[in-house]
Design a protein around this motif. Structure first.
Motif, PDB file in Angstrom:
ATOM      1  N   LEU A 212      14.174 -18.588  35.286  1.00  0.00           N
ATOM      2  CA  LEU A 212      15.515 -18.024  35.234  1.00  0.00           C
ATOM      3  C   LEU A 212      15.472 -16.506  35.080  1.00  0.00           C
ATOM      4  O   LEU A 212      16.196 -15.780  35.766  1.00  0.00           O
ATOM      5  N   SER A 213      14.596 -16.023  34.205  1.00  0.00           N
ATOM      6  CA  SER A 213      14.509 -14.573  33.998  1.00  0.00           C
ATOM      7  C   SER A 213      13.981 -13.859  35.243  1.00  0.00           C
ATOM      8  O   SER A 213      14.426 -12.751  35.563  1.00  0.00           O
ATOM      9  N   MET A 214      13.093 -14.499  35.966  1.00  0.00           N
ATOM     10  CA  MET A 214      12.587 -13.880  37.197  1.00  0.00           C
ATOM     11  C   MET A 214      13.666 -13.852  38.279  1.00  0.00           C
ATOM     12  O   MET A 214      13.798 -12.867  39.007  1.00  0.00           O
ATOM     13  N   ILE A 215      14.436 -14.919  38.379  1.00  0.00           N
ATOM     14  CA  ILE A 215      15.525 -14.937  39.357  1.00  0.00           C
ATOM     15  C   ILE A 215      16.576 -13.890  39.008  1.00  0.00           C
ATOM     16  O   ILE A 215      17.048 -13.140  39.875  1.00  0.00           O
ATOM     17  N   VAL A 216      16.929 -13.796  37.728  1.00  0.00           N
ATOM     18  CA  VAL A 216      17.893 -12.779  37.298  1.00  0.00           C
ATOM     19  C   VAL A 216      17.347 -11.379  37.563  1.00  0.00           C
ATOM     20  O   VAL A 216      18.070 -10.498  38.047  1.00  0.00           O
ATOM     21  N   THR A 217      16.075 -11.159  37.277  1.00  0.00           N
ATOM     22  CA  THR A 217      15.470  -9.847  37.534  1.00  0.00           C
ATOM     23  C   THR A 217      15.491  -9.535  39.024  1.00  0.00           C
ATOM     24  O   THR A 217      15.783  -8.402  39.422  1.00  0.00           O
ATOM     25  N   GLY A 218      15.187 -10.528  39.867  1.00  0.00           N
ATOM     26  CA  GLY A 218      15.260 -10.323  41.312  1.00  0.00           C
ATOM     27  C   GLY A 218      16.663  -9.959  41.759  1.00  0.00           C
ATOM     28  O   GLY A 218      16.857  -9.058  42.585  1.00  0.00           O
ATOM     29  N   LEU A 219      17.671 -10.647  41.200  1.00  0.00           N
ATOM     30  CA  LEU A 219      19.061 -10.331  41.543  1.00  0.00           C
ATOM     31  C   LEU A 219      19.458  -8.948  41.037  1.00  0.00           C
ATOM     32  O   LEU A 219      20.212  -8.224  41.703  1.00  0.00           O
ATOM     33  N   LEU A 220      18.956  -8.563  39.865  1.00  0.00           N
ATOM     34  CA  LEU A 220      19.224  -7.219  39.358  1.00  0.00           C
ATOM     35  C   LEU A 220      18.610  -6.161  40.270  1.00  0.00           C
ATOM     36  O   LEU A 220      19.197  -5.089  40.462  1.00  0.00           O
ATOM     37  N   HIS A 221      17.431  -6.434  40.825  1.00  0.00           N
ATOM     38  CA  HIS A 221      16.818  -5.491  41.769  1.00  0.00           C
ATOM     39  C   HIS A 221      17.712  -5.279  42.983  1.00  0.00           C
ATOM     40  O   HIS A 221      17.743  -4.189  43.548  1.00  0.00           O
ATOM     41  N   ILE A 222      18.441  -6.320  43.376  1.00  0.00           N
ATOM     42  CA  ILE A 222      19.304  -6.216  44.556  1.00  0.00           C
ATOM     43  C   ILE A 222      20.650  -5.585  44.210  1.00  0.00           C
ATOM     44  O   ILE A 222      21.091  -4.632  44.870  1.00  0.00           O
ATOM     45  N   PHE A 223      21.308  -6.109  43.161  1.00  0.00           N
ATOM     46  CA  PHE A 223      22.697  -5.746  42.910  1.00  0.00           C
ATOM     47  C   PHE A 223      22.912  -4.676  41.845  1.00  0.00           C
ATOM     48  O   PHE A 223      23.961  -4.036  41.838  1.00  0.00           O
ATOM     49  N   SER A 224      21.968  -4.484  40.945  1.00  0.00           N
ATOM     50  CA  SER A 224      22.157  -3.514  39.865  1.00  0.00           C
ATOM     51  C   SER A 224      20.833  -2.884  39.453  1.00  0.00           C
ATOM     52  O   SER A 224      20.398  -3.020  38.302  1.00  0.00           O
ATOM     53  N   PRO A 225      20.166  -2.167  40.350  1.00  0.00           N
ATOM     54  CA  PRO A 225      18.858  -1.600  39.998  1.00  0.00           C
ATOM     55  C   PRO A 225      18.920  -0.571  38.881  1.00  0.00           C
ATOM     56  O   PRO A 225      17.932  -0.366  38.183  1.00  0.00           O
ATOM     57  N   GLN A 226      20.079   0.064  38.668  1.00  0.00           N
ATOM     58  CA  GLN A 226      20.188   1.059  37.605  1.00  0.00           C
ATOM     59  C   GLN A 226      20.106   0.433  36.221  1.00  0.00           C
ATOM     60  O   GLN A 226      19.807   1.113  35.248  1.00  0.00           O
ATOM     61  N   SER A 227      20.340  -0.885  36.109  1.00  0.00           N
ATOM     62  CA  SER A 227      20.261  -1.546  34.814  1.00  0.00           C
ATOM     63  C   SER A 227      18.841  -1.918  34.416  1.00  0.00           C
ATOM     64  O   SER A 227      18.613  -2.331  33.292  1.00  0.00           O
ATOM     65  N   LEU A 228      17.901  -1.766  35.338  1.00  0.00           N
ATOM     66  CA  LEU A 228      16.498  -2.103  35.050  1.00  0.00           C
ATOM     67  C   LEU A 228      15.817  -0.931  34.371  1.00  0.00           C
ATOM     68  O   LEU A 228      16.161   0.231  34.623  1.00  0.00           O
ATOM     69  N   PRO A 229      14.840  -1.217  33.502  1.00  0.00           N
ATOM     70  CA  PRO A 229      14.078  -0.114  32.895  1.00  0.00           C
ATOM     71  C   PRO A 229      13.345   0.690  33.975  1.00  0.00           C
ATOM     72  O   PRO A 229      13.052   0.182  35.052  1.00  0.00           O
ATOM     73  N   GLU A 230      13.065   1.904  33.665  1.00  0.00           N
ATOM     74  CA  GLU A 230      12.412   2.805  34.635  1.00  0.00           C
ATOM     75  C   GLU A 230      11.103   2.266  35.178  1.00  0.00           C
ATOM     76  O   GLU A 230      10.786   2.409  36.335  1.00  0.00           O
ATOM     77  N   HIS A 231      10.291   1.617  34.300  1.00  0.00           N
ATOM     78  CA  HIS A 231       8.969   1.168  34.720  1.00  0.00           C
ATOM     79  C   HIS A 231       9.017  -0.033  35.646  1.00  0.00           C
ATOM     80  O   HIS A 231       8.022  -0.399  36.250  1.00  0.00           O
ATOM     81  N   SER A 232      10.186  -0.694  35.803  1.00  0.00           N
ATOM     82  CA  SER A 232      10.215  -1.887  36.639  1.00  0.00           C
ATOM     83  C   SER A 232      10.911  -1.654  37.973  1.00  0.00           C
ATOM     84  O   SER A 232      11.174  -2.567  38.706  1.00  0.00           O
ATOM     85  N   GLN A 233      11.233  -0.407  38.309  1.00  0.00           N
ATOM     86  CA  GLN A 233      11.872  -0.133  39.597  1.00  0.00           C
ATOM     87  C   GLN A 233      10.858   0.174  40.652  1.00  0.00           C
ATOM     88  O   GLN A 233       9.789   0.589  40.472  1.00  0.00           O
TER      89      GLN A 233
END
Length: 168
Positions: A147-168
């Motif tokens: 679930l966390s990986m799917i959410v992270t993948g969706l965040l990469h698509i729809f909200s990359p600014q919400s991800l920490p700097e090291h994971s972009q």
């Protein structure tokens, strides 16, 4: 979206504490097992089964954070190419989504094995701990990881600014 990310960060403290407690118990048990074995020739009989259980708790409790936070081991042979083509975010999104979806099969298999152990009444050798509890924990941790990986993948698509700097 930002409140969701901050909530996820606060919740992630619990599995870290669980892993820390498991590691501490493992260290203390190993210390006393070595002392008792060497000095008194009386090892802790249940040390092997406790080690297996504690290692499962240690590994699978931090699996969601390691997987979603880019803590896994990676070989970056193509990072330069993807960075030049500005496709790093798309690649990361695809990898996270595919990995999260692929985890569904191991979750199902571990759950089936845990239920089989429950049906058979399997317990550990010395302490008679029901084995299915460990299986349930592994399945639940892997499900949270998926679930966390799917959410992270969706965040990469729809909200990359919400991800920490090291994971972009």
């Amino acid at each position: 979206m930002q409140s969701f990310v901050s909530l996820a960060r606060r919740v992630s403290v619990a599995p870290t504490l669980l892993a820390c407690v498991a590691l501490f118990i493992l260290m203390v048990m190993t210390f006393f097992d070595v002392i008792l074995r060497s000095v008194f020739n009386a090892p802790i009989e249940a040390a092997t089964e406790l080690t297996r259980i504690l290692m499962a708790i240690l590994v699978f409790s931090v699996l969601p954070m390691i997987s979603a936070g880019k803590g896994q081991i990676a070989v970056d042979l193509t990072d330069g190419l993807f960075a030049r083509l500005r496709l790093s975010r798309a690649r990361d999104a695809i990898v996270y989504l595919a990995s999260g979806i692929m985890l569904i099969w191991p979750i199902q298999r571990v759950w089936i094995l845990a239920e089989r152990a429950r049906d058979y009444g399997d317990v550990t050798e010395y302490l008679s701990i029901p084995v299915f509890y460990i299986g349930w924990f592994i399945a639940a941790s892997t499900a949270i990881t998926a679930l966390s990986m799917i959410v992270t993948g969706l965040l990469h698509i729809f909200s990359p600014q919400s991800l920490p700097e090291h994971s972009q």
